[in-house]
Every structure is written in structure tokens, then in C-alpha cells.
Design a protein around this motif. Structure first.
Motif, PDB file in Angstrom:
ATOM      1  N   SER A   1     -11.582  20.240   6.310  1.00 54.47           N
ATOM      2  CA  SER A   1     -12.489  19.402   6.154  1.00 54.47           C
ATOM      3  C   SER A   1     -13.646  19.932   6.616  1.00 54.47           C
ATOM      4  O   SER A   1     -14.616  18.811   6.231  1.00 54.47           O
ATOM      5  CB  SER A   1     -11.907  17.900   6.937  1.00 54.47           C
ATOM      6  OG  SER A   1     -10.545  17.556   5.639  1.00 54.47           O
TER       7      SER A   1
ATOM      8  N   ASN B   1       0.723  -1.314   0.229  1.00 52.72           N
ATOM      9  CA  ASN B   1      -0.272   0.106  -0.004  1.00 52.72           C
ATOM     10  C   ASN B   1       1.259   1.401  -0.308  1.00 52.72           C
ATOM     11  O   ASN B   1       1.622   1.356   1.259  1.00 52.72           O
ATOM     12  CB  ASN B   1      -1.074  -0.029   1.272  1.00 52.72           C
ATOM     13  CG  ASN B   1      -1.982   1.180   1.318  1.00 52.72           C
ATOM     14  OD1 ASN B   1      -2.048   2.080   0.283  1.00 52.72           O
ATOM     15  ND2 ASN B   1      -3.263   0.890   1.924  1.00 52.72           N
ATOM     16  N   HIS B   2       0.859   1.760  -1.069  1.00 51.75           N
ATOM     17  CA  HIS B   2       1.730   3.364  -1.412  1.00 51.75           C
ATOM     18  C   HIS B   2       0.770   3.918  -1.687  1.00 51.75           C
ATOM     19  O   HIS B   2       1.141   5.510  -1.852  1.00 51.75           O
ATOM     20  CB  HIS B   2       2.512   3.444  -2.701  1.00 51.75           C
ATOM     21  CG  HIS B   2       3.699   2.546  -2.321  1.00 51.75           C
ATOM     22  ND1 HIS B   2       4.617   2.429  -3.053  1.00 51.75           N
ATOM     23  CD2 HIS B   2       4.438   1.772  -1.164  1.00 51.75           C
ATOM     24  CE1 HIS B   2       5.147   1.508  -2.690  1.00 51.75           C
ATOM     25  NE2 HIS B   2       5.532   0.985  -0.959  1.00 51.75           N
ATOM     26  N   THR B   3      -0.221   4.320  -0.777  1.00 53.96           N
ATOM     27  CA  THR B   3      -1.354   6.284  -0.911  1.00 53.96           C
ATOM     28  C   THR B   3      -1.096   6.758  -0.033  1.00 53.96           C
ATOM     29  O   THR B   3      -1.995   8.138  -0.065  1.00 53.96           O
ATOM     30  CB  THR B   3      -2.765   5.013  -0.816  1.00 53.96           C
ATOM     31  OG1 THR B   3      -2.826   4.336   1.117  1.00 53.96           O
ATOM     32  CG2 THR B   3      -3.678   4.287  -0.980  1.00 53.96           C
TER      33      THR B   3
ATOM     34  N   HIS C   1      -5.668  19.255   8.595  1.00 56.22           N
ATOM     35  CA  HIS C   1      -7.285  18.747   8.682  1.00 56.22           C
ATOM     36  C   HIS C   1      -8.289  18.597   8.332  1.00 56.22           C
ATOM     37  O   HIS C   1      -9.505  18.807   7.384  1.00 56.22           O
ATOM     38  CB  HIS C   1      -6.742  17.580   8.335  1.00 56.22           C
ATOM     39  CG  HIS C   1      -7.158  16.576   7.094  1.00 56.22           C
ATOM     40  ND1 HIS C   1      -7.514  16.296   5.892  1.00 56.22           N
ATOM     41  CD2 HIS C   1      -7.976  15.503   7.642  1.00 56.22           C
ATOM     42  CE1 HIS C   1      -7.691  15.338   5.705  1.00 56.22           C
ATOM     43  NE2 HIS C   1      -8.801  14.885   6.620  1.00 56.22           N
TER      44      HIS C   1
ATOM     45  N   LYS D   1      -8.671   4.943   1.753  1.00 56.53           N
ATOM     46  CA  LYS D   1      -8.363   4.459   3.324  1.00 56.53           C
ATOM     47  C   LYS D   1     -10.332   3.479   4.160  1.00 56.53           C
ATOM     48  O   LYS D   1      -9.730   2.956   4.654  1.00 56.53           O
ATOM     49  CB  LYS D   1      -7.594   4.632   4.716  1.00 56.53           C
ATOM     50  CG  LYS D   1      -8.318   5.615   5.259  1.00 56.53           C
ATOM     51  CD  LYS D   1      -7.254   6.591   5.713  1.00 56.53           C
ATOM     52  CE  LYS D   1      -8.433   7.546   6.819  1.00 56.53           C
ATOM     53  NZ  LYS D   1      -9.226   7.315   8.289  1.00 56.53           N
TER      54      LYS D   1
ATOM     55  N   GLU E   1       1.496   8.378  -0.612  1.00 55.59           N
ATOM     56  CA  GLU E   1       2.081   8.941  -1.904  1.00 55.59           C
ATOM     57  C   GLU E   1       1.025  10.238  -2.226  1.00 55.59           C
ATOM     58  O   GLU E   1       1.071  10.836  -3.021  1.00 55.59           O
ATOM     59  CB  GLU E   1       2.228   8.399  -3.117  1.00 55.59           C
ATOM     60  CG  GLU E   1       3.129   7.966  -2.865  1.00 55.59           C
ATOM     61  CD  GLU E   1       3.593   6.797  -3.724  1.00 55.59           C
ATOM     62  OE1 GLU E   1       3.826   5.712  -5.455  1.00 55.59           O
ATOM     63  OE2 GLU E   1       4.731   5.150  -3.830  1.00 55.59           O
ATOM     64  N   THR E   2      -0.463   9.791  -2.728  1.00 48.74           N
ATOM     65  CA  THR E   2      -1.207  10.278  -2.817  1.00 48.74           C
ATOM     66  C   THR E   2      -2.217  11.166  -1.776  1.00 48.74           C
ATOM     67  O   THR E   2      -2.997  12.586  -2.109  1.00 48.74           O
ATOM     68  CB  THR E   2      -2.690   9.615  -3.020  1.00 48.74           C
ATOM     69  OG1 THR E   2      -2.955   8.707  -2.305  1.00 48.74           O
ATOM     70  CG2 THR E   2      -2.613   8.423  -4.423  1.00 48.74           C
ATOM     71  N   SER E   3      -2.073  11.351  -0.844  1.00 52.91           N
ATOM     72  CA  SER E   3      -2.343  12.003   0.634  1.00 52.91           C
ATOM     73  C   SER E   3      -1.701  12.078   1.692  1.00 52.91           C
ATOM     74  O   SER E   3      -0.948  10.615   2.409  1.00 52.91           O
ATOM     75  CB  SER E   3      -4.217  11.557   0.896  1.00 52.91           C
ATOM     76  OG  SER E   3      -3.946  10.211   1.513  1.00 52.91           O
TER      77      SER E   3
ATOM     78  N   GLY F   1       0.523  -0.575  -5.320  1.00 55.91           N
ATOM     79  CA  GLY F   1       0.044  -0.181  -4.148  1.00 55.91           C
ATOM     80  C   GLY F   1      -0.056   0.740  -4.437  1.00 55.91           C
ATOM     81  O   GLY F   1      -1.385   1.362  -3.280  1.00 55.91           O
TER      82      GLY F   1
ATOM     83  N   SER G   1      -3.587  13.252   7.228  1.00 56.32           N
ATOM     84  CA  SER G   1      -5.170  13.119   6.680  1.00 56.32           C
ATOM     85  C   SER G   1      -6.104  11.519   6.554  1.00 56.32           C
ATOM     86  O   SER G   1      -7.200  11.284   6.574  1.00 56.32           O
ATOM     87  CB  SER G   1      -5.842  13.249   5.499  1.00 56.32           C
ATOM     88  OG  SER G   1      -4.561  12.738   4.245  1.00 56.32           O
ATOM     89  N   GLN G   2      -5.223  10.213   7.084  1.00 54.90           N
ATOM     90  CA  GLN G   2      -5.107   9.344   6.712  1.00 54.90           C
ATOM     91  C   GLN G   2      -5.189   8.756   8.643  1.00 54.90           C
ATOM     92  O   GLN G   2      -5.233   7.248   8.308  1.00 54.90           O
ATOM     93  CB  GLN G   2      -4.130   8.679   5.885  1.00 54.90           C
ATOM     94  CG  GLN G   2      -3.338   8.880   4.615  1.00 54.90           C
ATOM     95  CD  GLN G   2      -3.982   7.759   3.578  1.00 54.90           C
ATOM     96  OE1 GLN G   2      -4.393   6.958   4.031  1.00 54.90           O
ATOM     97  NE2 GLN G   2      -3.769   7.847   2.401  1.00 54.90           N
TER      98      GLN G   2
END
Lengths: 636, 217, 247
Positions: free
Chosen positions: B176, B89-91, B172, C170, B93-95, C72, B99-100
Motif C-alpha cells: 500500500s 456489514n459483510h465488507t 498490507h 470503511k 467479503e470484499t477485502s 451487508g 487491511s480493514q
């Protein structure tokens, strides 16, 4: 059997209204008792299924994809024509009809083509009402642009995604009727055969692509909306799953196949780069407005495009067609490219492409203007090839695109099998031997929304009074058994070659002999080769896995088996037509300058082929021209 | 889902406003000692005796509780919505990481609030632990409570470091919350993102630096 | 080039899946990612093994059927790109590439890399349309729609329904997808009569399908092949509030 086109009485402009006035009606309470199967959920299929359901019929709609929104109508970029005359530039229904008829080289019925133009205007109203975000002026009115082969601006568009937006509109209407419980949507189901009872279409056999289960579906009428079959060439602008199986199976059950060899080759696709390539991406025809097409004069020139000086370039379209130049129609541009490539002047690693150069346009207008006009296409080009077309010329190549040919249908869009209809690209009706740009979305839509829901009553009114045989009828047993045995047979071959391997071989033969230009020897050779491929396929194909699970190899194998048979008919058809017309160019029939020579004396007919135990019998539907005199298409 | 998220956004925004008031009061601690003690104690007396502020205080407690409870519910539901994790999982890179990981950051902040309330609220309002004296003006000497706490380097470090998760959470959270409540003007959202960042930095640095200054005073 | 694929293999929805390693040779830089998988499948057929099930159709980035979690990331390493438009030149010789299906409770795995996205269709079914029967439309130019509104509607109508937004989220939230369709129709005058019903029904279905809630991480807008902004989600929230109050 005599081909009856059922053209209504009256003047050209009155025929469709006359037809509607006289056609039979079914009262709403009775419509509920009737069940229609629609195979395919693209523009034609979704439109038909949604509209039939609105009218009160019970509809079962099938598609092989995971959702109706995927159908390949989504890929149409440019737009859709309609004779609205919003631009005040002299457009009219008659002019649009004439453009389409002439563009098709006078090989379609006047009445059908006229109806295409006539229903185009209400279709725009219809799509706007369904929420298609067509391009607008600041003042809020709809914008038009021009397209190949015409002199007026009548094309409506939604950015570069017109097809997708129309599909989404049709798909949303379809799901509106799913919610109303009038449509049962069967996704991931592929039709494998047609069931006839007493000579009438009464159901289909389909395979559930998830479980592999073979299922029966009964109905009072069957509508095929399964699109084009240009994947017969393997490399085409079509989606990978596009196939000709449904119409081929219908053909084998008795539906005549019309003009199977009429296939449009699009001039501006991206070239093949290797044997393992699966698909040729289309670049919009609009690029030819500013790009100049050329090849090196020297066959063995291996320099980069940019390094080749002006005097060593051959701008062959400008040379051959000085008045139309780079904007010559699709069939002519494609053939000219093929001629240069065959003569050894092709560029790229496989020497199979020509240059489409924007250097002059960028010099003249500046990069900004070009970016504004084609920015999305240039970035798509870069995504796929990794090349910056602002700096280097694009490499483009012709690719198989649209099937004008398809199941023969009468004015009511019914095939020669009673109760079996064919709508959209899978029929042969309105485009003749060559389709004009931005007319395919139109034809698919009006067939599904406007024509079929009117004409099908005529047949169903009778069906109402007859039995409604269910899936336990012995004919279903029989056909299901045949389907199962074909699957077993294919699984049992256990040969040594992959399905794709056979498809590549077939594609090469068809591309060489039955694409942009054809000749007698080549076609005869192709027929021999295809028969060999056919024999070899049933000896050597290997499908792994089982037939009772999701198995893409089996799906491909079943489709290819039909493509092989269909390609034989395509070559047979191309061989019998001793003339050049539209996309069908027979090398024996050309002028000294290499232009097509049509023969109206002997070939002003639609070839309609009957299947006869592995052989094909030709029937001819003579084309009568009452309102337009066929003329020579010249683009010099 | 919308209801729960709106509650979180609404309570979050309310707490965010409270933080500004809280921080401005804390700034009194930066004045010279005698002045600071007098003003700070006087201010806290006014707060304690005002009915309005008492109501606001109960709203604050309620907000914290609702924010935490709904965060727990939403997090649980979100976990149920994606129970199988990716092997790779390289998410990130996207946020942004924060925030995660709003939930994790929230846990740190909650932990901080508990300790913070034990340090002050429990002593002053509930009278637990060491008694609190009075200053010259007769006000409860809250300043002394603060001052003595921040003579302990461990508390200073704890208070300062815990402002990092708070800042990340707020950055965040603020932008939001507005989106959750339906603010969607594109240019406005870009401005809002900047305001969120400035707000988060001011709050985190402001709260984080005051204990240090008090310690060094 | 040589590439090792590590691919999620799972026979059926209920069975347990596992990452399996496959070495391949003869991959060219110009191949699209899906063609590389075709190539792998031909190797598997030659070895008499079951092919990897994966989805595709148009292979030009518009149908939305292909959906793979590659190394990923949804649709691979590039932003706003579908798996079919990803090319092998984005990888190096000798790379190991991990390929997984979309993972979300609302997208159950059917087989290997194929998931069931019919939840999206059911959300559309609950109001992603304008109730206009064929034949009832008024003249197209009778309704003026300012260019700004038509363009803004088109921006969100561009959604291809691939599910990358859900896959990369997520929380496996379908907020971007749902908002795109709601905003596409609700912005247009044709969509106004049903606007409140549409928002309430579609969002209710979104929740019923088991998608998570949106925490606005913004990952979806980075991966979305159609480049739809999360401002669209904020707009949906706005419409939801209005629908609750006015509808």
C-alpha cells in the motif's frame, strides 16, 4: 395556424450555411441579459445548456434524476454515425442523408435530414476534443464499424458504452459552466407545466422532488430536451423515469404534436417474464450478425430449444427475406417476430419470445471467436436470465424503443409556441417514420450543440427588446394554481388500484393495438379502452403518502395521467394514417407477402396535431422531395 | 490527506528497511554461544558509537512518532467520514481483515514497541533497571540482556505472538505504501503484492522464531 | 417465493431511522431486486402505507442511480453488479434481506434508501472536464491517440458514478471515483493542458466534501460495477505528486 417549416433558400448543401449567414446575432454584453431554461440534461439538454452558457446566456437546466449524468442517453450501446469517410468506402454527406431519409421511409424533411448528415462530421471532432475515448486503431486513428440499414462503415463507438461516454462528455461541459456560474443546475426537479405570457413561452412550473414544493422559473425562452415517450407502453427499453409529461403539457398549451404514433420497436430485447416486470433490456442489434432467429414449427412444442431438430425449426427471417435474412431492418424483423408469436409459435413460459441461436456460429467459428465478438453481451444475458447462451439459444423479443414522433418543430427547432424549442428525441424532425441505428445520439447532440445555439438567437434578439416578466406575473399564479389543483385532485382520489396497475393495463392495450402492427378496428377499440382507463384512473387510483415529500407514487401517477392522454393521440394519429410506412404498419395496407404499402400520393405529409380541449385537430405539413425520389423499401 | 498518507507511507517504508537490518543483526543470536556473544556485543558497540547510526536512530524515533500521530489523525478523520455504521456489514467479503484493521494492528505493534524498548533500550541506553555488565572484549554485554530475557517463557511467548500482528500489518503496509506514493504499474503491483507477502512472512517468522531458539539453546 | 425485507426507513435527513420488517409473497426468481421492491411498494399501497423511497432509473446497469446496501454488501452479494442487475434467484425462499442506504458523511440520507450524491457532481465541477468550447475542435484524426492509451482511458471512463466505492469503503473514501475521472482525462492528449490543475482541484474538492482517505483495502474494486481497479487510485497519487512538484 399555417405550419411554416422555415426551410432556408438555396441548394440542399447550402441551406444551413445560408441560414447561418442570414440569422441574427446578439452581442455578448446583451446575451448576459437573457435567460434560457433547458428541461432535460441528456445529450441534447446538456449540450444545449453548456453551449448556450458558453455563448453568454444565463441558463437554468432541469432534470428529474439526482444528477445530469444519469439521463437515458447513457443506455445507447452501439455508436454514433458520422459521414467522415475515414474508411474510404464511398461515404459522403449525401449518402448518409439518403440512408437516413430512406430508412425513415421518406417521411422527414430533406433539409433537416441533410443537416443531420452535414453536422455529423464536426460533431466527432467536437467529442474527441472533449475527451471521449472512442475506439482507435493501433496507429492512433479512429475506428468505424457498420450498422443496420447501411452499406458503409461510419459508426464511431466507445466499447459498448458509446451513449454513456457521450453523456459524460456533455455532462462534464455542463458542470464546467456550472463552475463558471453560467448554468444553474436544478437536479431532482420535474417540469409540470409551461407558462405562456402573451402566447410566448416564458417559464415553467416544476416540482422539487425532494420537498414536493411547487416552484416557478421564468426565462426568455424554454428549451425542452426531455427524450422519448415509449414508456407509454410501460414495458420498453427506456429508463423507468422517462416520460412524456413535459412535451404533453407543452402540447396542451399549444405546441403541435407531430406523428405521435411513429414508435420504433426494437427486435432484440429480452422478453417479458412476468407481469411485475418493469423494463425490457436491450441486447445490441449486432448479435444478429451471427445469431440465427427461429421458432418451432409446431405451435405446441414444449421441448427445450436445443432438443428441437433442424427440420422442425422455422428460420422465418431467412425464409421470408432471403437476401437480408437475419439482418433485415428493425421494423421488419420486429413485425416478423410478432407475426410468429401471434400465430402461437412463441417460446418461453409466456410464449412471447423467439430464439436467437448461436449454435451454428459457434460450430463454424469456435466459441473463442463468438466470445471475442459478443462476450460482454453474453455475460449480460447470463446476469439477467441466468442462462448460458453459449449452450442454449437466447430468447429475445421485440420491445418499444424510440419515439420518432414528438413536438412539431421548424428548421430552427422551434415548436408552434414562440420561444419554445424542442431538441433531441422529444421533437419530430430528422428520422421520419423509422430511425436508423446510431442516428439518435447524433441527432440529440447536433440539436443541442450546433443547431439550437445558432437558431435561438433569431428569437432572443426580439426578446431582448421586450420585457422580461418575472415569476410574479399573474400567468405564473394561474398555471401554478392549475398544477397544484391537479396534484390535489390526484391525491384526493384515494381509490383502490396502484399506479403501476393502471400502467400495466394501458401498456397492454397500446402494445396490442398501437405497436408493431395496427389496424382500424384495433385502434378504434384501443381508443375506447383508453378512455375507460382514463375514467377509471381518476376514480380508482391510489397514491399514498403526501405531496409535500419525496413520493415516487405521486411522480408516477402524474406521469401516467399524461401518458394516458398521450396514448389517445397516438392511436388517433395511427388511425388517420391509412398507409404503412416505416415503423407504422397498418395491416390493411400490405402486399400479399405481407410487406408495407406506402401511399405517397395521399400521405407524404407530417401529421401535426393541435390540442383543442380534449380533442385533436389535424394539420398537415406537406413534404416536398426535390433531391431524392421516394422509392419502395425492399429487403427481399 | 495526500500529505498525511505520504508521511505514513514514507515513515512506514523507512521502518520496514530498519526491520531488515534489525532482523539480520538478530540472526547473530543463532550462532554458537561464545561466538554469538562476542559478535553481537561488538556489533552493538559499533552502532552505539557511530554518529551516523545515532542520527539514523533519531530518525527512527521520529518516524515512529510521526507514523503513530498521523495514523491517529487519519483514523479520526476516516471515522468522521463514515460515522453511521451499517446494521449488517459483510465488507469482510470484499477485502482482507488486516487491511480493514490496520489501526488495531498498529496499536498492538505500538504496545510491543513500548515493552520492547523498556526491555532493552531503557536498560542499555538509559541505564534504568538492573545494570549491564561487560564481556571479555570489554564491550557492553547486550547479549546477556537478550539471553536472560528469553530465558523467561512469558517473554518468549509474548515476543513470538506479537509478531503475528506485525506480519499482518506489514503485508498490507508494504504494497500500500508504494501505491500511496504513486506506483501504479499493473504488473508491477502484482509482483509487489508477492514481495510484500514474502517480506511480511520473513520478518514475522524471523523475529518470532529467534526468541524460541534462544530459549531452547 | 416468500421473502422478508428489513428496510431502513427514515422520513427526512434529520429524523432518526430504523430497520423495519416487511413480509412479501409472490416474488418470482426472474424479478430484479428493484422489481421486488416495486412489488413490496404495491403491497404497501394496498395497505395504505407510505412506499419505500429508493432510487432507480435505467434498470440496465449503466445510469448509476440505483444504490442499495443489500445484506451487508454494496449492490448485494455479487461482484461488479448493480442492484438493478441483481435478480431474486440469488436469494432463497424464506430469506430475510437487509436493505440499507449508502452510509457516508458526504452522502447524507434524504429519505429511506435515497441519499444525496451531489458531492460527486461538485468534484466533477472542479475539473472533470476538458475546457473546449463548442466549435473550437480540430479535425478528429489530426490528433493520433494510440490504441493502448485510448483503451486505458476507456477502462476508467467506464465509471457510472453510482457511489458503491464510497459505500463499501470503511473510510467512505471517494478515491476510486475521483481517480477514475482524473485518469480518464489526464491519460488523453486532450486532457494534458489542464492535467495538474485538474488533479489538485478535484482532490481538494474530494477532501472538502468530507470523504475519508484511501487506505487501499481494495473493497471498492470488488464492488465497482465498471470493474475499475485500485491501480487507478495509485495512478492518481502519482499524478498528484507530479502536479505538486511540476504544477
Amino acid at each position: 395556424m399555417k405550419l411554416d417549416s422555415k426551410i432556408p433558400e438555396g441548394r440542399l448543401e447550402d441551406k444551413w450555411s445560408n441560414y447561418q449567414l442570414k440569422s441574427r446575432l446578439i452581442n455578448p454584453a446583451n446575451k448576459k441579459k437573457l435567460n434560457v431554461i433547458v428541461v432535460g440534461a441528456g445529450l441534447a439538454g446538456s449540450g444545449a445548456a453548456a453551449t448556450l452558457a458558453e455563448l453568454g446566456y444565463d441558463v437554468q437546466c432541469f432534470c428529474y434524476q439526482d444528477s445530469a449524468r444519469r439521463a437515458h442517453s447513457v443506455a445507447a450501446q452501439g455508436g454514433m454515425n458520422a459521414a467522415k469517410n475515414y474508411q474510404h468506402d464511398g461515404d459522403s454527406v449525401f449518402r448518409m442523408f439518403y440512408d437516413a431519409l430512406k430508412g425513415g421511409d421518406f417521411r422527414s424533411r430533406e433539409a433537416n435530414t441533410y443537416r443531420l448528415a452535414e453536422l455529423s462530421a464536426p460533431l466527432i471532432d467536437h467529442y474527441v476534443q472533449q475527451g471521449v475515448p472512442f475506439a482507435r486503431e493501433y496507429g492512433g486513428v479512429l475506428i468505424n464499424r457498420s450498422f443496420g440499414g447501411v452499406q458503409v462503415e461510419r459508426t464511431f463507438y466507445a466499447r459498448g458504452q458509446t451513449g454513456q461516454q457521450l453523456v459524460l462528455a456533455a455532462y462534464s461541459q455542463l458542470y464546467k459552466m456550472v463552475r463558471a456560474k453560467k448554468v444553474k443546475m436544478m437536479v431532482r426537479h420535474e417540469m409540470l407545466d409551461l407558462v405562456l405570457i402573451d402566447g410566448k413561452a416564458k417559464g415553467i412550473i416544476a416540482r422539487d422532488l425532494v420537498t414536493g414544493q411547487i416552484k416557478r422559473f421564468a426565462a426568455d425562452a424554454v428549451v425542452l430536451a426531455t427524450g422519448g415517450y415509449s414508456r407509454v407502453f410501460r414495458l420498453s427499453t427506456l429508463a423507468i423515469g422517462c416520460n412524456g409529461s413535459a412535451i404533453w403539457k407543452a402540447h396542451k398549451r399549444g405546441a403541435y404534436f407531430a406523428a405521435p404514433s411513429f414508435t420504433q420497436i426494437h427486435p432484440t430485447a429480452l422478453p417479458q417474464t412476468s407481469d411485475s416486470q418493469s423494463k425490457l433490456t436491450l441486447m445490441s442489434e449486432s448479435l444478429r450478425n451471427d445469431g440465427r432467429i427461429w421458432v418451432p414449427k409446431d405451435k405446441n412444442d414444449t421441448r427445450n430449444g436445443n432438443d428441437i431438430p433442424e427440420e422442425e425449426r422455422d428460420y422465418y427471417l431467412e425464409r421470408r427475406y432471403p437476401s437480408f435474412g437475419n439482418l433485415a431492418p428493425r421494423d421488419i424483423s420486429s413485425r416478423a417476430a410478432k407475426e410468429r408469436i401471434d400465430a402461437g409459435h412463441g417460446v418461453g413460459n409466456l410464449k412471447n419470445a423467439v430464439y436467437l441461436d448461436f449454435k451454428h456460429a459457434i460450430e463454424r467459428f469456435g466459441r473463442d471467436v463468438i466470445e471475442d465478438r459478443y462476450g460482454n453481451l453474453f455475460s449480460m444475458y447470463k446476469k439477467i436470465t441466468g442462462i448460458d447462451a453459449y449452450k442454449e439459444p437466447m430468447k429475445i423479443s421485440p420491445a418499444a424503443h424510440f419515439s420518432m414522433g414528438g413536438l412539431w418543430v421548424d428548421y430552427e427547432l422551434m415548436t408552434t409556441i414562440p420561444g419554445l424549442y424542442a431538441i433531441g428525441e422529444c421533437n419530430y424532425a430528422d428520422h421520419g417514420a423509422n430511425r436508423l441505428g446510431a442516428n439518435s445520439l447524433l441527432q440529440a447532440s447536433i440539436d443541442g450543440y450546433f443547431i439550437l445555439p445558432n437558431t435561438i438567437n433569431n428569437y432572443l434578439e426580439d426578446a431582448l427588446k421586450q420585457d422580461h416578466p418575472g415569476v410574479d406575473h399573474p400567468e405564473f399564479d394561474k398555471v401554478e394554481k392549475e398544477v397544484k389543483s391537479q396534484i390535489e385532485k390526484i391525491m384526493a382520489v384515494k381509490g383502490s388500484r396502484t399506479v403501476d396497475d393502471f400502467h400495466r393495463e394501458l401498456g397492454k392495450v397500446m402494445w396490442q393495438e398501437c405497436a408493431m402492427s395496427r389496424n382500424k378496428q384495433g385502434l378504434e377499440r384501443a381508443i375506447v379502452q383508453i378512455k375507460q382507463i382514463h375514467a377509471e384512473f381518476w376514480k380508482e387510483v391510489r397514491v399514498t403518502g403526501t405531496d409535500n415529500e419525496m413520493n415516487s407514487e405521486l411522480e408516477k401517477a402524474l406521469r401516467l395521467a399524461d401518458f394516458i392522454e398521450l396514448s389517445l393521440l397516438m392511436c388517433t394519429d395511427a388511425l388517420q394514417r391509412d398507409e404503412s410506412c416505416g415503423a407504422h404498419f397498418r395491416e390493411e395496407y400490405q402486399t400479399e407477402e405481407g410487406e408495407a404499402v406506402r401511399n405517397d400520393e395521399d400521405f407524404a405529409y407530417v401529421s401535426a396535431w393541435e390540442y383543442n380541449a380534449g380533442d385533436f385537430i389535424l394539420h398537415k405539413e406537406k413534404l416536398e422531395f426535390e433531391y431524392v425520389q421516394p422509392s419502395v423499401r425492399s429487403y427481399k | 490527506m495526500f500529505f498525511k498518507k505520504s508521511i505514513m507511507a514514507g515513515t512506514g517504508l523507512f521502518l520496514s528497511i530498519f526491520l531488515i537490518v534489525h532482523l539480520s543483526a538478530n540472526c547473530l543470536l543463532l550462532l554458537p554461544e561464545s561466538m554469538a556473544r562476542e559478535l553481537y556485543n561488538a556489533y552493538s558497540t559499533i552502532l552505539r558509537e557511530s554518529i551516523v547510526i545515532t542520527i539514523v536512530a533519531y530518525l527512527l524515533y521520529l518516524s515512529i512518532i510521526l507514523h503513530v500521530v498521523y495514523a491517529a489523525i487519519v483514523t479520526y478523520k476516516n471515522y468522521k467520514a463514515s460515522p453511521d455504521r451499517y446494521m449488517m456489514n459483510h465488507t469482510n467479503e470484499t477485502s482482507s481483515w488486516s487491511s480493514q484493521n490496520m489501526g488495531l494492528l498498529g496499536v498492538f505493534i505500538l504496545l510491543f514497541i513500548v515493552i520492547h524498548m523498556a526491555n532493552f533500550w531503557a536498560r542499555i541506553k538509559l541505564g534504568l533497571g538492573d545494570g549491564v555488565g561487560f564481556d571479555a572484549a570489554g564491550n557492553l554485554d547486550v547479549y546477556e540482556v537478550t539471553y536472560s530475557l528469553f530465558q523467561n517463557i512469558y517473554f518468549v511467548v509474548f515476543y513470538s505472538i506479537m509478531m503475528i500482528p506485525l506480519g499482518l500489518h506489514l503485508n498490507h503496509a508494504l504494497k500500500s505504501a508504494f501505491k500511496t506514493l504513486g506506483f501504479y504499474h499493473k504488473k508491477g503491483l502484482r509482483v509487489l503484492a508477492k514481495i510484500s507477502l514474502v517480506y511480511a512472512v520473513v520478518i514475522a517468522v524471523g523475529f518470532g522464531i529467534i526468541p524460541l531458539i534462544v530459549y531452547l539453546k | 417465493m416468500k421473502v422478508t425485507f428489513k428496510i431502513w426507513r427514515q422520513d427526512s435527513p434529520k429524523s432518526k431511522g430504523v430497520l423495519k420488517s416487511y413480509e412479501t409473497d409472490g416474488i418470482s426468481e426472474d424479478m430484479s431486486f428493484l422489481e421486488a421492491l416495486d412489488h413490496l411498494n404495491e403491497i404497501l399501497v394496498a395497505k395504505n402505507e407510505k412506499v419505500v423511497a429508493f432510487e432507480y432509473d435505467c434498470r440496465e446497469g449503466i445510469c448509476g442511480q440505483c444504490g442499495l446496501f443489500i445484506n451487508g454488501r454494496a449492490h448485494g452479494p455479487h461482484e461488479h453488479t448493480t442492484a438493478c442487475q441483481l435478480h431474486m434467484r440469488s436469494f432463497k425462499d424464506g430469506d430475510t434481506i437487509v436493505v440499507e442506504p449508502w452510509r457516508a458523511a458526504a452522502f447524507p440520507i434524504i429519505k429511506d434508501l435515497v441519499v444525496d450524491r451531489s458531492a460527486f457532481d461538485r468534484i466533477i465541477e472542479k475539473g472533470g472536464y476538458i475546457s473546449a468550447k463548442t466549435g473550437t475542435a480540430p479535425e478528429a484524426n489530426a490528433m493520433l491517440i494510440p490504441k493502448e492509451i485510448a483503451d486505458a482511458s476507456m477502462d476508467v471512463a467506464a465509471c457510472i458514478g453510482c457511489g458503491a466505492c464510497v459505500a463499501t469503503c470503511k473510510n467512505a473514501s471517494a478515491a476510486l471515483f475521483t481517480s477514475a475521472k482524473i485518469n480518464h482525462l489526464n491519460k488523453l492528449p486532450q486532457g494534458k493542458p489542464e492535467q495538474h490543475r485538474r488533479v489538485l482541484d478535484m482532490t481538494a474538492q474530494m477532501e472538502a466534501e468530507g470523504f475519508g482517505s484511501c487506505t487501499l483495502t481494495g473493497a471498492c474494486e470488488v464492488e465497482c460495477p465498471a470493474g475499475i481497479s485500485i491501480a487507478s487510485i495509485a495512478e492518481m497519487n502519482n499524478r498528484y505528486v507530479r502536479a505538486k512538484l511540476l504544477g
